[in-house]
Design a protein around this motif. Sequence first.
Motif, short mmCIF file in Angstrom:
data_model
loop_
_atom_site.label_atom_id
_atom_site.label_comp_id
_atom_site.label_asym_id
_atom_site.label_seq_id
_atom_site.Cartn_x
_atom_site.Cartn_y
_atom_site.Cartn_z
N UNK A 1 43.76 8.75 -10.65
CA UNK A 1 46.08 7.93 -11.24
C UNK A 1 46.09 7.14 -11.57
N UNK A 2 44.97 6.12 -11.87
CA UNK A 2 44.73 5.05 -12.42
C UNK A 2 44.64 4.92 -13.70
N UNK A 3 43.37 5.88 -13.91
CA UNK A 3 43.79 5.82 -15.49
C UNK A 3 44.33 5.50 -16.40
N UNK A 4 44.37 4.54 -17.25
CA UNK A 4 45.44 4.70 -18.66
C UNK A 4 46.37 3.79 -18.50
N UNK A 5 46.43 2.64 -17.20
CA UNK A 5 47.52 2.24 -17.05
C UNK A 5 47.03 0.79 -17.74
N UNK A 6 48.55 -0.03 -17.62
CA UNK A 6 47.89 -0.79 -18.48
C UNK A 6 47.73 -2.77 -17.57
N UNK A 7 47.61 -3.34 -17.69
CA UNK A 7 47.10 -4.38 -17.12
C UNK A 7 48.37 -5.21 -16.02
N UNK A 8 49.39 -4.95 -16.63
CA UNK A 8 50.44 -5.63 -15.40
C UNK A 8 50.74 -4.20 -14.65
N UNK A 9 50.40 -3.32 -14.77
CA UNK A 9 50.36 -1.66 -13.94
C UNK A 9 49.61 -1.78 -13.24
N UNK A 10 48.20 -2.61 -13.21
CA UNK A 10 47.40 -2.39 -12.31
C UNK A 10 47.29 -3.08 -11.37
N UNK A 11 48.80 -4.42 -11.46
CA UNK A 11 48.33 -5.96 -10.61
C UNK A 11 49.73 -5.00 -10.19
N UNK A 12 50.64 -4.01 -10.47
CA UNK A 12 51.70 -3.92 -9.76
C UNK A 12 50.86 -2.73 -8.47
N UNK A 13 50.26 -1.94 -9.03
CA UNK A 13 49.67 -1.15 -7.74
C UNK A 13 48.60 -1.93 -6.61
N UNK A 14 47.87 -3.03 -7.35
CA UNK A 14 47.24 -4.45 -6.33
C UNK A 14 48.65 -4.99 -5.57
N UNK A 15 49.40 -5.06 -6.02
CA UNK A 15 50.30 -5.55 -4.91
C UNK A 15 51.43 -4.54 -4.20
N UNK A 16 51.11 -3.81 -4.02
CA UNK A 16 52.03 -2.52 -3.17
C UNK A 16 50.85 -2.67 -2.08
N UNK A 17 49.26 -2.26 -3.09
CA UNK A 17 48.51 -2.19 -1.98
C UNK A 17 48.69 -2.89 -1.30
N UNK A 18 48.26 -4.45 -1.42
CA UNK A 18 48.09 -6.11 -0.32
C UNK A 18 49.66 -5.58 0.49
N UNK A 19 50.82 -5.36 0.15
CA UNK A 19 51.50 -5.36 1.13
C UNK A 19 51.55 -4.41 2.06
N UNK A 20 51.31 -3.42 1.42
CA UNK A 20 50.78 -1.95 2.23
C UNK A 20 50.21 -2.16 3.65
N UNK A 21 49.10 -3.33 3.31
CA UNK A 21 47.68 -4.07 3.95
C UNK A 21 48.31 -4.95 5.33
#
Length: 576
Positions: free
Chosen positions: A189-209
């Motif tokens: 699912x994360x293939x093809x995402x931009x750097x900023x999009x990867x950052x957005x996914x990562x902070x959602x991951x941290x928020x949920x954790x």
Amino acid sequence: MVIEMFPSVQFDSRGIPNQFGHSKDYCSREEVNTERNQWYGTEEFVQWGNINLFHQNTMINENLSLPTKQQGLIFSAEITNFDELCYDIKPSSSQLCPEELKNFETIHSEFQELISPQESSSGITINHETKFGQADYEQFNLPSHDTACANAGKRLSTHDFLRLGGEKFIQSSSPIVNNFELSHPYSTSLLGLSVEEHRDVEIIQHLLASAEKVGEQQFSRASHLLSHCHQCSSIRGTPVQRIVYYFSKALQQKIDQETGRRTTKGSGKRQLLELQDTSMNPNPSLLASYQKVPFSQVILFTAMQVMIENVSEAKRIHIIDLEVRNGLHLSILMEALAARSDCPLVHLKVTAVGTISEQKIKETGKRLMSVAQSLNLSFSFNVVMVADMLDLNESLFKLESEEMVAVYAPYILSTLIERPNHLENLMAVFQKINPRIMIVTEVEANHNSPVFVNRFVEALFYYGALFDSMEECMDRDDQDRIISESTQFSPKIANIVAFEGEERRVRHVNSNVWKAFFSRFGMVETELSRASLYQAKLLVNNFACASSCTFEMMGKSLSIGWKGTPILSVSALKFL
């Protein structure tokens, strides 16, 4: 195995699952094997403006169709109190050993259901399509969930990022078996995402954790995870960065309260009273958001259309308004009544009920009196102030035998869920009055779970849709958008996330719950006319974001949503 918790889905060219599910308590259910019932669960902020639903010139499209969902209501002779009307269906467990299962029985199960294709309790995928009869209106299409997703373009929605962040969070928490980590079905699912999009996914991951650690009362670890969220979020950033900013702020507030660093007594109630008082004030920023984001307008005008239809034969009308605010809806109603030729209005009486801001309610009455004079309409405005809804009784309304009574309850009933005796007294009063129609508008969401992580995830997806709509309707640096998000969304997010018990006043529940509650007082939904549905479509077509708005018929209620996530609903009810 962990992988068994997730269904296989197909991916589009960007690696995003093609099927998008609603939050778990919104889909239809057959309430047969429910173990227990539990109360489960932005508002319309408007200002005066020259908006007239009843004189639209928009062209009619073809083939009217609205998605529909069968509703599983709870009717039981054994139901004796308010709480028993609400339900919480727990997801089934996967086949994990006890140690592994412990890590997946909270937030993980929430995301499994949110990621899964929407199904009924029988396991059959729900068919969203239905048709209304042609009658007097040419049929036309209201956008469904699927068409909204297809029209949304290549930009990933906030809903997409929340799901991707959830998938990455689950993957990072997957147990290790035989010294290797289980593969995850969404790893592409994360293939093809931009750097900023990867950052957005990562902070959602941290928020949920962080949310999970708060739920487990591991506050030190939660704060450590939140530090990354604070650094990478912003009130001026992407929708993901904005929503993470407000949710991480609310989580920190909860941590401070739980650890004694902040006093909580009275703060939740005070916060919501301040928000309610603010909504009475003319505010250019709120008006700008109201004019650019369609949800409140569509629900307000639909409600007034239904009101007009149900008092069409009355010459003397008495409107009991439970949340008059600045009275825009009443000015719209007055204009429509003044234009009535087949049954001229003799007199319109409005009784505004309030518990705070008496002077502001009276100022609204003065503005409405000016509107009435300009329309040459006989009009009177009364104010009924009570300390709380327990003090309300039918004698306060000065009812007259020759007048037809209608009740308007916009976004007020859910504020009384935490105090069920107040809500029950209110409904008992109206049962005695027996109005011709009662119009109820509410947030169509489920923000009342007693389980913190469940409530957190539901709120995250709901407000994710709202922040996404703001992104499509307003510029990122628009000061009106920033003010609206900070003054309207932020306090509600904080109340849902940070508070418990009587301090938690934002307790939205979905339509099924309300229907079951109303049935106790002999109330039934009445069909919304094709005219009201027609007006909803005409109005939403005036917005540039119309293709992202979705409608659903929930029984006889109408809900408007954003790319499939329900936002607000309107119902018309009568006493048997």
